[in-house]
Design an enzyme around this catalytic site. Structure first.
Site, PDB file in Angstrom:
ATOM      1  N   LYS A  12       0.811  -1.221   0.000  1.00  0.00           N
ATOM      2  CA  LYS A  12       0.000   0.000   0.000  1.00  0.00           C
ATOM      3  C   LYS A  12       0.845   1.273   0.000  1.00  0.00           C
ATOM      4  O   LYS A  12       0.448   2.293  -0.546  1.00  0.00           O
ATOM      5  CB  LYS A  12      -0.961   0.000   1.192  1.00  0.00           C
ATOM      6  N   GLU A  36      -9.996   5.647   2.733  1.00  0.00           N
ATOM      7  CA  GLU A  36     -10.767   4.528   3.238  1.00  0.00           C
ATOM      8  C   GLU A  36      -9.785   3.416   3.581  1.00  0.00           C
ATOM      9  O   GLU A  36      -8.680   3.385   3.046  1.00  0.00           O
ATOM     10  CB  GLU A  36     -11.743   4.024   2.159  1.00  0.00           C
ATOM     11  N   SER A  76       1.737  -9.585  -0.846  1.00  0.00           N
ATOM     12  CA  SER A  76       1.423  -8.155  -0.779  1.00  0.00           C
ATOM     13  C   SER A  76       1.550  -7.560   0.613  1.00  0.00           C
ATOM     14  O   SER A  76       1.714  -6.353   0.754  1.00  0.00           O
ATOM     15  CB  SER A  76       0.013  -7.924  -1.316  1.00  0.00           C
TER      16      SER A  76
END
Lengths: 257, 396
Positions: free
Chosen positions: B86, B108, B376
């Site tokens: 991210k 969000e 990830s």
């Protein structure tokens, strides 16, 4: 003259909003007749959607109430067919795109026309995406009402140029909901629209009190009142028709007073 | 050439008029800076010095031997600062927001990884930060809520709808429509109205670019045979896929959250079961009923618990260029434990969906074939939830 033009003919239009199926189809029907009697010039009917991103908490909750009571788009069309037999008041649907697209835009539009609904307001369809419905609107003679926001700026020109029916002028930033203060310079927005095209301008978002309605009516051609009415429905449930009618009468007096 | 912001029929800009100018402003800024030398250099420096890039490509030898088929490599996005991919997108968007003169970030978050990354960047750049998170997610990812607060962000609990990622996106869009003059919406997944799916993909595409070089280095200049990544909205997957789209020999496999199974009503497998729709600013596939009401989806993984998918994935699905497979909670939890024990790497429960599918297909592939799993994120945040899933009454 079509029904929408009639709503603005020689008067300031009072445009109440209710969510279809909140709290039940029967009450929606009664509310429409009561609102017409109370002086509504045009009625805006919200098509329930699970995720209404342009709405504040009051109307969002109304959508949830209607859906959890089992209300569907099919119920909506049955209801509107029945209502059209009893009233000729101009009616517009407020619907998000997904309930139209996924139901089948052609079928949605055909039934919208069949039950005598005059126009659609689609809050998540900006002019850039008009192609999504434009061919079907033309085919079935249903118009879409464009919105102009406080942030529209230079966009107002092209929006107004393509507008039909009336222009929905958004009074404030953010989402629908009752506000103590309306922030946008509506007078300026309205004159920007009218410098391009002579078309009625109705103001919505946040209008709650008769004073606010009077103020807005002084600078625009119509006043849209949603959350304040939906809030009365939320408070009174099945017994909401009388208090909604009383509120609507007061708002109508303020607008045309 | 696609119409801008479209991937086949998917994508577009289906948002209220109030937001249109903000989207245009973002489009213009992105066009201006994406190839701006100073901007690119500053982002590269942040990637290296702050985020710990390039992330490693690790040959999972024990796992490879145990499964007995394809050679398995792990793209270690879990080793990035803040513990997931991210941060790549967040650093890019925050730098862009700064260039645009914004002083406040909103975001969000589902699992909390994107919220933590945004709170981190806000701290670094001295910006105000508000993160919207569904109530259900604040409960299952309580540790990340505290991390965001520690970093100076405000966490707003979302109580509407299903109280998960979808509702957090709704609330962040509402907040943005209320206040955009000083505020940038750092959208965390490759979803939403144009230009977000493109911006997020581009900032995440560093994963794929590095992977190509690293595989070539480790395997005598060759390409991988398959690239596997989990797909919620689809940001890590599009980040690693996009580099290989022109290379037809590379299988691109996205793993969707099948929750309790795609034959139940408790899953979030959008491409496996969904239909085309228009929501969250984009045309794409969604889990929804025949009336277009968005379905209340479910996954053990908060980060994959989303009823839609990015428009480029929908296009890759339509065109057949990428495959999308459902992976259940059970499979993901097994993979979570397997990778922990076999390689000493605790994967995020999101990434565990990709690990699980690799465990399925690797044994049947030739020994000289190469599979890359996009790992990830790391699984520290999930330990308590997995313990509860296994019947242990463990709370953070």
């Amino acid at each position: 003259m079509n029904r929408i033009a009639r709503a603005f003919e020689g008067k300031k239009a009072f445009i109440p909003f209710i969510t279809a199926g909140d709290p039940s189809p029967e009450i929606t029907e009664k509310l429409i007749y009561a609102l017409e009697k109370a002086g509504a010039d045009l009625i805006e009917i919200g098509v329930p959607f699970s995720d209404p991103v342009a709405e504040g908490p009051v109307i969002e909750a109304a959508n949830a109430r209607a859906l959890s009571a089992g209300f569907t788009t099919d119920t909506l069309f049955e209801l509107m067919l029945r209502i059209r037999k009893n009233t000729q008041i101009p009616i517009v649907f407020l619907t998000y795109l997904n309930p139209v697209f996924t139901y089948g835009a052609e079928s949605f539009m055909r039934q919208t026309a069949e039950c005598g609904v005059d126009a659609l307001i689609v809050p998540d369809m900006p002019p850039e995406e008009n192609d999504e419905l434009a061919p079907l609107c033309a085919k079935y003679g249903v118009i879409t009402i464009p919105l102009v926001a406080p942030t529209s700026g230079k966009r107002i020109k092209s929006i107004a140029a393509g507008a039909q029916g009336f222009v929905y002028c958004v009074s404030s930033m953010g989402v629908t909901g009752m506000r103590e203060k309306l922030t946008a310079d509506i007078r300026e927005t309205v004159s920007a629209v009218k410098s391009v095209k002579e078309i009625p301008c109705a103001v919505g978002f946040g209008i709650t009190t008769p004073e606010q309605a009077r103020e807005m009516a002084a600078v625009a051609d119509g006043v849209i009142v949603g959350s304040a009415i939906v809030n009365i429905i939320a408070q009174h449930g099945e017994n909401c028709v009388k208090p909604v009618a009383e509120y609507a009468e007061a708002m109508k007096r303020a607008i045309n007073g | 050439m696609q119409k801008q912001g479209r991937f086949g029929v998917h994508g577009g800009q289906y948002v209220p008029e109030t937001l249109m100018n903000a989207l245009h402003e973002l489009e213009d800024a992105y066009e201006r800076y994406r190839n701006d030398e100073a901007f690119v250099k500053e982002l590269e420096t942040l990637f290296t010095d702050y985020a710990n890039r390039p992330s490693r490509l690790y040959y999972a030898e024990k796992m490879t031997k145990d499964l007995g088929g394809a050679k398995i490599y792990l793209k270690r996005e879990d080793l990035n600062h803040t513990g997931s991919h991210k941060i790549n997108n967040v650093l890019g968007q925050t730098l862009l927001a700064k260039r645009m003169g914004k002083t406040r970030l909103i975001a969000e978050t589902g699992a909390g990884q994107h919220g933590v990354a945004t709170a981190t960047a806000a701290a670094l750049f001295g910006m105000e930060c508000v993160v919207f998170m569904g109530k259900e997610d604040t409960e299952r990812q309580a540790l990340n809520v505290y991390r965001m607060k520690l970093l100076g962000a405000e966490v707003k609990t979302v109580l509407s709808g299903t109280m998960t990622l979808k509702d957090a996106v709704n609330e962040t869009l509402r907040e943005w429509a209320t206040r955009m003059h000083d505020t940038h919406y750092v959208l965390g997944s490759a979803v939403g109205p144009h230009p977000f799916p493109t911006i997020v993909r581009d900032f995440q595409s560093v994963i794929g670019r590095e992977t190509r070089l690293q595989v070539a280095q480790a395997e005598n200049g060759r390409l991988p045979d398959a690239v596997i990544a989990c797909v919620g909205g689809g940001s890590n997957s599009i980040g690693i896929f996009s580099e290989f789209i022109p290379d037809a020999s590379v299988r691109l496999i996205g793993c969707e959250a099948a929750g309790h199974g795609v034959d139940t009503d408790k899953h979030a497998a959008t491409l496996t079961t969904g239909t085309k729709g228009i929501f969250h600013g984009m045309k794409s596939y969604f889990c929804q009923d025949k009336y277009g009401q968005i379905a209340p989806v479910y996954s053990i993984s908060a980060g994959l618990d989303y009823p839609g998918v990015g428009p480029q994935h929908s296009y890759l699905f339509d065109s057949g260029r990428a495959e999308y497979v459902p992976v259940t909670d059970d499979q993901a939890v097994k993979a979570f434990g397997y990778l922990s024990r076999t390689e000493g790497i605790i994967p995020a429960i999101e990434s565990s969906h990709a690990v699980a599918h690799a465990m399925e297909i690797a044994p049947g592939m030739p020994k000289d074939s190469v599979v890359v799993i996009c790992l990830s994120g790391r699984g520290d945040k999930d330990v308590a939830a997995i313990a509860r899933y296994m019947g242990e009454d463990l709370y953070e």
